[in-house]
Design a protein around this motif. Structure first.
Motif, mmCIF file in Angstrom:
data_model
loop_
_atom_site.group_PDB
_atom_site.id
_atom_site.type_symbol
_atom_site.label_atom_id
_atom_site.label_comp_id
_atom_site.label_asym_id
_atom_site.label_seq_id
_atom_site.Cartn_x
_atom_site.Cartn_y
_atom_site.Cartn_z
ATOM 1 N N TRP A 159 -8.324 47.295 63.042
ATOM 2 C CA TRP A 159 -8.123 48.254 64.133
ATOM 3 C C TRP A 159 -7.223 47.710 65.238
ATOM 4 O O TRP A 159 -6.844 48.432 66.145
ATOM 5 N N ILE A 160 -6.891 46.422 65.204
ATOM 6 C CA ILE A 160 -6.078 45.826 66.269
ATOM 7 C C ILE A 160 -4.641 46.316 66.154
ATOM 8 O O ILE A 160 -4.056 46.320 65.079
ATOM 9 N N ARG A 161 -4.100 46.725 67.298
ATOM 10 C CA ARG A 161 -2.705 47.173 67.339
ATOM 11 C C ARG A 161 -2.037 46.566 68.569
ATOM 12 O O ARG A 161 -2.673 46.324 69.579
ATOM 13 N N PRO B 127 -6.832 34.932 64.781
ATOM 14 C CA PRO B 127 -7.129 35.902 63.724
ATOM 15 C C PRO B 127 -8.396 35.579 62.941
ATOM 16 O O PRO B 127 -8.617 34.444 62.525
ATOM 17 N N LEU B 128 -9.241 36.587 62.784
ATOM 18 C CA LEU B 128 -10.506 36.546 62.065
ATOM 19 C C LEU B 128 -11.538 35.609 62.696
ATOM 20 O O LEU B 128 -12.580 35.363 62.101
ATOM 21 N N LEU C 209 -13.953 40.789 70.192
ATOM 22 C CA LEU C 209 -14.365 40.683 68.794
ATOM 23 C C LEU C 209 -14.661 39.239 68.432
ATOM 24 O O LEU C 209 -13.953 38.334 68.870
ATOM 25 N N LYS C 210 -15.670 39.063 67.597
ATOM 26 C CA LYS C 210 -16.044 37.737 67.129
ATOM 27 C C LYS C 210 -16.281 37.767 65.620
ATOM 28 O O LYS C 210 -17.072 38.569 65.141
ATOM 29 N N ARG C 211 -15.565 36.923 64.927
ATOM 30 C CA ARG C 211 -15.696 36.749 63.479
ATOM 31 C C ARG C 211 -15.714 38.083 62.723
ATOM 32 O O ARG C 211 -15.070 39.029 63.118
ATOM 33 N N LYS C 212 -16.484 38.162 61.659
ATOM 34 C CA LYS C 212 -16.546 39.383 60.843
ATOM 35 C C LYS C 212 -17.804 40.177 61.147
ATOM 36 O O LYS C 212 -18.469 40.694 60.266
ATOM 37 N N ARG C 213 -18.174 40.272 62.423
ATOM 38 C CA ARG C 213 -19.357 41.028 62.818
ATOM 39 C C ARG C 213 -19.034 42.509 62.892
ATOM 40 O O ARG C 213 -17.906 42.904 63.135
#
Length: 116
Positions: free
Chosen positions: A48-50, A60-61, A79-83
């Protein structure tokens, strides 16, 4: 991790000291409820990042905290990790979109009464 507080007239996003420092931001984010267009739950918030980071921190990630500017506006990310995260689309506000990692996404949607 940012904490969310839903009030009858607004949504308050209280950032931790670390998030404020990384985002180069002094204040928390307050969004009037009438400015919320939609709220979406996503398991992969990174797609979703633009735009480009300005200012903030982005690995990243791993972590993305701060403002991302794009042609036509700017988004705020925490945002943090793949949460799991929520994507809050806004109208007539400082940001076009707010992306936040949270483990309480279904509860947030229920409290905003926007439907999943």
């Amino acid at each position: 991790m940012a904490s969310l507080h839903v009030h009858p007239d607004r949504l308050e996003i209280h950032l931790s000291k670390a998030e404020k420092t990384l985002a180069l931001r002094r204040d928390d984010i307050v969004v009037p409820r009438e400015n919320i267009r939609s709220v979406t739950i996503t398991d992969d918030p990174w797609i979703w990042i633009r735009g480009i980071r300005s200012p903030g921190l982005g690995l990243p990630l791993v972590v993305a905290v701060g403002t991302w500017k794009f042609h036509g506006g700017k988004d705020f990310l925490a945002l943090k990790r793949k949460r799991q995260a929520v994507v809050i689309d806004l109208i007539d506000d400082e940001f076009s979109r707010v992306l936040l990692s949270t483990s309480h996404a279904p509860d947030l949607i229920a409290s905003l009464k926007l439907g999943a």
